[in-house]
Design a protein around this motif. Structure first.
Motif, PDB file in Angstrom:
ATOM      1  N   VAL A  32       0.861  -1.189   0.000  1.00 39.51           N
ATOM      2  CA  VAL A  32       0.000   0.000   0.000  1.00 39.51           C
ATOM      3  C   VAL A  32       0.891   1.231   0.000  1.00 39.51           C
ATOM      4  O   VAL A  32       1.560   1.535   0.989  1.00 39.51           O
ATOM      5  N   ASP A  33       0.900   1.933  -1.112  1.00 40.18           N
ATOM      6  CA  ASP A  33       1.724   3.137  -1.237  1.00 40.18           C
ATOM      7  C   ASP A  33       1.079   4.051  -2.266  1.00 40.18           C
ATOM      8  O   ASP A  33       0.634   3.589  -3.326  1.00 40.18           O
ATOM      9  N   ASN A  34       1.027   5.353  -1.958  1.00 38.46           N
ATOM     10  CA  ASN A  34       0.366   6.284  -2.865  1.00 38.46           C
ATOM     11  C   ASN A  34       1.176   6.576  -4.125  1.00 38.46           C
ATOM     12  O   ASN A  34       0.667   7.183  -5.068  1.00 38.46           O
ATOM     13  N   GLN A  35       2.436   6.142  -4.166  1.00 38.28           N
ATOM     14  CA  GLN A  35       3.271   6.329  -5.351  1.00 38.28           C
ATOM     15  C   GLN A  35       3.220   5.078  -6.231  1.00 38.28           C
ATOM     16  O   GLN A  35       3.630   3.991  -5.805  1.00 38.28           O
ATOM     17  N   ILE A  36       2.698   5.223  -7.446  1.00 41.34           N
ATOM     18  CA  ILE A  36       2.601   4.079  -8.358  1.00 41.34           C
ATOM     19  C   ILE A  36       3.977   3.490  -8.631  1.00 41.34           C
ATOM     20  O   ILE A  36       4.147   2.270  -8.706  1.00 41.34           O
ATOM     21  N   SER A  37       4.987   4.344  -8.746  1.00 41.61           N
ATOM     22  CA  SER A  37       6.341   3.870  -9.039  1.00 41.61           C
ATOM     23  C   SER A  37       6.864   2.963  -7.925  1.00 41.61           C
ATOM     24  O   SER A  37       7.506   1.939  -8.191  1.00 41.61           O
ATOM     25  N   THR A  38       6.558   3.320  -6.671  1.00 39.64           N
ATOM     26  CA  THR A  38       6.975   2.479  -5.544  1.00 39.64           C
ATOM     27  C   THR A  38       6.258   1.136  -5.568  1.00 39.64           C
ATOM     28  O   THR A  38       6.867   0.088  -5.340  1.00 39.64           O
ATOM     29  N   CYS A  39       4.951   1.160  -5.868  1.00 42.65           N
ATOM     30  CA  CYS A  39       4.190  -0.085  -5.967  1.00 42.65           C
ATOM     31  C   CYS A  39       4.765  -0.993  -7.041  1.00 42.65           C
ATOM     32  O   CYS A  39       4.939  -2.200  -6.835  1.00 42.65           O
ATOM     33  N   ASP A  40       5.070  -0.412  -8.200  1.00 36.76           N
ATOM     34  CA  ASP A  40       5.607  -1.205  -9.301  1.00 36.76           C
ATOM     35  C   ASP A  40       6.975  -1.778  -8.956  1.00 36.76           C
ATOM     36  O   ASP A  40       7.276  -2.940  -9.256  1.00 36.76           O
ATOM     37  N   LEU A  41       7.817  -0.953  -8.338  1.00 41.80           N
ATOM     38  CA  LEU A  41       9.160  -1.399  -7.960  1.00 41.80           C
ATOM     39  C   LEU A  41       9.086  -2.569  -6.975  1.00 41.80           C
ATOM     40  O   LEU A  41       9.746  -3.599  -7.163  1.00 41.80           O
ATOM     41  N   LEU A  42       8.265  -2.423  -5.937  1.00 45.90           N
ATOM     42  CA  LEU A  42       8.147  -3.481  -4.938  1.00 45.90           C
ATOM     43  C   LEU A  42       7.488  -4.729  -5.513  1.00 45.90           C
ATOM     44  O   LEU A  42       7.881  -5.853  -5.181  1.00 45.90           O
ATOM     45  N   SER A  43       6.491  -4.549  -6.372  1.00 45.95           N
ATOM     46  CA  SER A  43       5.824  -5.691  -6.985  1.00 45.95           C
ATOM     47  C   SER A  43       6.809  -6.523  -7.803  1.00 45.95           C
ATOM     48  O   SER A  43       6.884  -7.751  -7.662  1.00 45.95           O
ATOM     49  N   LYS A  44       7.580  -5.858  -8.643  1.00 45.08           N
ATOM     50  CA  LYS A  44       8.547  -6.553  -9.492  1.00 45.08           C
ATOM     51  C   LYS A  44       9.608  -7.253  -8.641  1.00 45.08           C
ATOM     52  O   LYS A  44       9.969  -8.413  -8.885  1.00 45.08           O
ATOM     53  N   PHE A  45      10.096  -6.561  -7.614  1.00 47.12           N
ATOM     54  CA  PHE A  45      11.156  -7.106  -6.763  1.00 47.12           C
ATOM     55  C   PHE A  45      10.666  -8.326  -5.987  1.00 47.12           C
ATOM     56  O   PHE A  45      11.339  -9.368  -5.920  1.00 47.12           O
ATOM     57  N   LEU A  46       9.457  -8.239  -5.399  1.00 44.55           N
ATOM     58  CA  LEU A  46       8.948  -9.314  -4.555  1.00 44.55           C
ATOM     59  C   LEU A  46       8.490 -10.523  -5.366  1.00 44.55           C
ATOM     60  O   LEU A  46       8.618 -11.669  -4.913  1.00 44.55           O
ATOM     61  N   ILE A  47       7.960 -10.278  -6.571  1.00 43.07           N
ATOM     62  CA  ILE A  47       7.568 -11.402  -7.435  1.00 43.07           C
ATOM     63  C   ILE A  47       8.794 -12.230  -7.812  1.00 43.07           C
ATOM     64  O   ILE A  47       8.751 -13.462  -7.853  1.00 43.07           O
ATOM     65  N   LYS A  48       9.919 -11.550  -8.047  1.00 42.18           N
ATOM     66  CA  LYS A  48      11.160 -12.267  -8.343  1.00 42.18           C
ATOM     67  C   LYS A  48      11.615 -13.111  -7.157  1.00 42.18           C
ATOM     68  O   LYS A  48      12.323 -14.111  -7.328  1.00 42.18           O
ATOM     69  N   LYS A  49      11.200 -12.707  -5.960  1.00 43.36           N
ATOM     70  CA  LYS A  49      11.547 -13.465  -4.755  1.00 43.36           C
ATOM     71  C   LYS A  49      10.477 -14.523  -4.438  1.00 43.36           C
ATOM     72  O   LYS A  49      10.441 -15.076  -3.339  1.00 43.36           O
ATOM     73  N   ASN A  50       9.577 -14.766  -5.433  1.00 43.52           N
ATOM     74  CA  ASN A  50       8.546 -15.817  -5.331  1.00 43.52           C
ATOM     75  C   ASN A  50       7.430 -15.516  -4.331  1.00 43.52           C
ATOM     76  O   ASN A  50       6.862 -16.426  -3.725  1.00 43.52           O
ATOM     77  N   TYR A  51       7.122 -14.232  -4.159  1.00 46.14           N
ATOM     78  CA  TYR A  51       5.970 -13.848  -3.349  1.00 46.14           C
ATOM     79  C   TYR A  51       4.803 -13.471  -4.263  1.00 46.14           C
ATOM     80  O   TYR A  51       5.017 -12.923  -5.359  1.00 46.14           O
ATOM     81  N   GLY A  52       3.592 -13.745  -3.814  1.00 41.14           N
ATOM     82  CA  GLY A  52       2.420 -13.234  -4.508  1.00 41.14           C
ATOM     83  C   GLY A  52       2.166 -11.808  -4.030  1.00 41.14           C
ATOM     84  O   GLY A  52       2.163 -11.549  -2.825  1.00 41.14           O
ATOM     85  N   VAL A  53       1.975 -10.892  -4.956  1.00 37.50           N
ATOM     86  CA  VAL A  53       1.908  -9.471  -4.594  1.00 37.50           C
ATOM     87  C   VAL A  53       0.673  -8.811  -5.193  1.00 37.50           C
ATOM     88  O   VAL A  53       0.345  -9.026  -6.357  1.00 37.50           O
TER      89      VAL A  53
END
Length: 466
Positions: free
Chosen positions: A7-28
């Motif tokens: 949960v973050d009001n910055q779309i760029s932060t959401c996208d960055l964390l989503s991409k990073f965590l998916i690579k670590k095998n988390y569902g995001v």
């Protein structure tokens, strides 16, 4: 720890964390507004919530408190830039697992998540040890089980359609357990080892729906600093559950139809077609066929989705299941609170049986959980511990005016005037339907084929008590 909500009001932060965590095998899943995140958390559970402390629409403290109520077992990591140390300490004392400063350090973030995972494992192990002599677990009423003929008929239908690859539409009122039923279908299918992704279409605005469902390419729009993987790609090989599908914008309905027919998707801003193998289960509390006839929902999409339709009856239509559900939630709440199982006095039980339960199983669960906090010295739930809408329900039915009294309040222009005649006829029809559905306004709006808000406007216009 498999499912993380960012949960973050910055779309760029959401996208960055989503991409990073998916690579670590988390569902995001990512949300840019705190209030929308809270709505999602009422319907879907996450193992970890990673949230910005300074959200524009809700304070970090308020957000934490609300999440603690709806998802008490979820771990929470807060993040922020230039946050007051006093606030950090206060949130940690409240129960936040960690507080990370921005800009985020990947190693620090993963370390915090792993720490939260360890805490979850220890807690589950402790709970297991403390309940070693428990009886075998009962099926959850949230999963639409029961002893009534209607409940058993649904179970039989799930057994039939579950092993197939049919697309399914689940229709039922709010709170009847549509997502839980979808999970049942997934669990007995050949896809059970693959992802089950639940999406609340009611939270998807026109601006973000395409990106959330199908993903986007870097630079596709302002703020798209990274490529995003959408829900369909995350669910590839498994099942995607589209809750409140009637809320999807028309252009997204077209893209969804293509995904169903061609089994390919295209990211927002992309030209490459991505093959997908996803089973779709859609849910709605509206009549999709009627909506398709009024051009609010694509008819071709409806017929593509409805390879199999399941109707979940509301709780008031299967009262023989009510004692089972009450007993289950009493037992569940006692374990959650670490208290002896509460008991219902006769008056309280009678009131629960008489009530019409417009919020269905979800409302019943919340009532039992709340009332279990206010037992008397003998561990009984007395009538005064129940919400006033339940204790006053019988009286409210007695106080509903007769048709003749109501029709006298209808605005008139002139005796015999066409507008006055129409208003009187409309008032009579509304009152007839309200009485037939025991004054359940959601059901009445469905029978009248109007939106619930429209019904409330008409009731106010016609001086009919809401």
């Amino acid at each position: 720890m498999k499912h993380i909500l960012v949960v973050d009001n910055q779309i760029s932060t959401c996208d960055l964390l989503s991409k990073f965590l998916i690579k670590k095998n988390y569902g995001v899943a990512t949300i840019t507004r705190g209030q929308i995140a809270l709505e999602m958390l009422q319907k879907r559970k996450f193992d970890l919530i990673l949230a910005e402390y300074n959200l524009p629409d809700i304070s970090g403290t308020k957000f934490f408190d609300e999440v603690s109520k709806s998802n008490p077992e979820a771990e929470m990591i807060l993040m922020g830039k230039e946050v007051n140390l006093k606030n950090v300490v206060a949130m940690i004392r409240k129960g936040a697992r960690n507080f990370i400063s921005k800009p985020l350090n990947p190693d620090e973030l993963i370390e915090a998540i792993q720490e939260a995972e360890k805490h979850t494992l220890h807690r589950v192990a402790d709970e297991t040890d403390s309940h070693t002599e428990r009886l075998p677990a009962k099926p959850s009423p949230d999963m639409v089980t029961g002893q009534s003929k209607k409940a058993l008929a649904i179970v039989e239908q799930v057994k039939r359609v579950g092993p197939t690859n049919f697309s399914v539409i689940i229709q039922g009122e709010t709170g009847t357990g549509k997502e839980s039923l979808a999970r049942q279908i997934h669990q007995i299918s050949s896809r059970k080892e693959e992802p089950f992704i639940a999406v609340d279409c009611g939270c998807l605005s026109r601006d973000i729906a395409g990106s959330e469902l199908f993903g986007h390419e870097k630079g596709a729009f302002t703020g798209a600093a990274f490529q995003k993987t959408g829900f369909f790609e995350q669910a590839n090989g498994g099942t995607i559950f589209l809750d409140e599908i009637a809320n999807l914008p028309m252009d997204i309905q077209i893209a969804l139809l293509r995904a169903l027919q061609e089994k390919v998707i295209r990211k927002v801003g992309g030209s490459k077609e991505i093959p997908i193998d996803v089973r779709i289960i859609a849910a709605t509390n509206e009549n999709l066929l009627q909506k398709s006839e009024t051009s609010n929902f694509r008819e071709d999409l409806y017929f593509r989705l409805c390879e199999y339709t399941l109707e979940i009856p509301p709780l008031r239509e299967r009262p023989e299941d009510l004692p089972l559900f009450i007993d289950f939630f009493l037992e569940q709440t006692s374990k959650e609170l670490g208290r002896p199982k509460a008991k219902l006095c006769k008056e309280s039980r009678d009131l629960l049986y008489e009530y019409h339960w417009p919020g269905n199983i979800r409302e019943l669960r919340n009532v039992i959980r709340r009332s279990s906090l206010f037992t008397d010295s003998h561990n009984f739930i007395q009538a005064d511990s129940l919400p006033s809408r339940i204790t006053n329900y019988k009286d409210s039915l007695c106080n509903i005016p007769e048709y003749s009294d109501e029709l006298e309040n209808v605005p008139t222009v002139k005796t015999g005037d066409l507008k006055s005649t129409a208003l009187r006829a409309e008032s009579k029809r509304i009152m007839e339907v309200l009485e037939r559905v025991r004054y359940n306004k959601t059901k009445a709006a469905e029978v009248l084929n109007i939106h619930r808000k429209t019904l409330y406007v008409k009731l106010k216009l016609l001086n009919i008590p809401c």
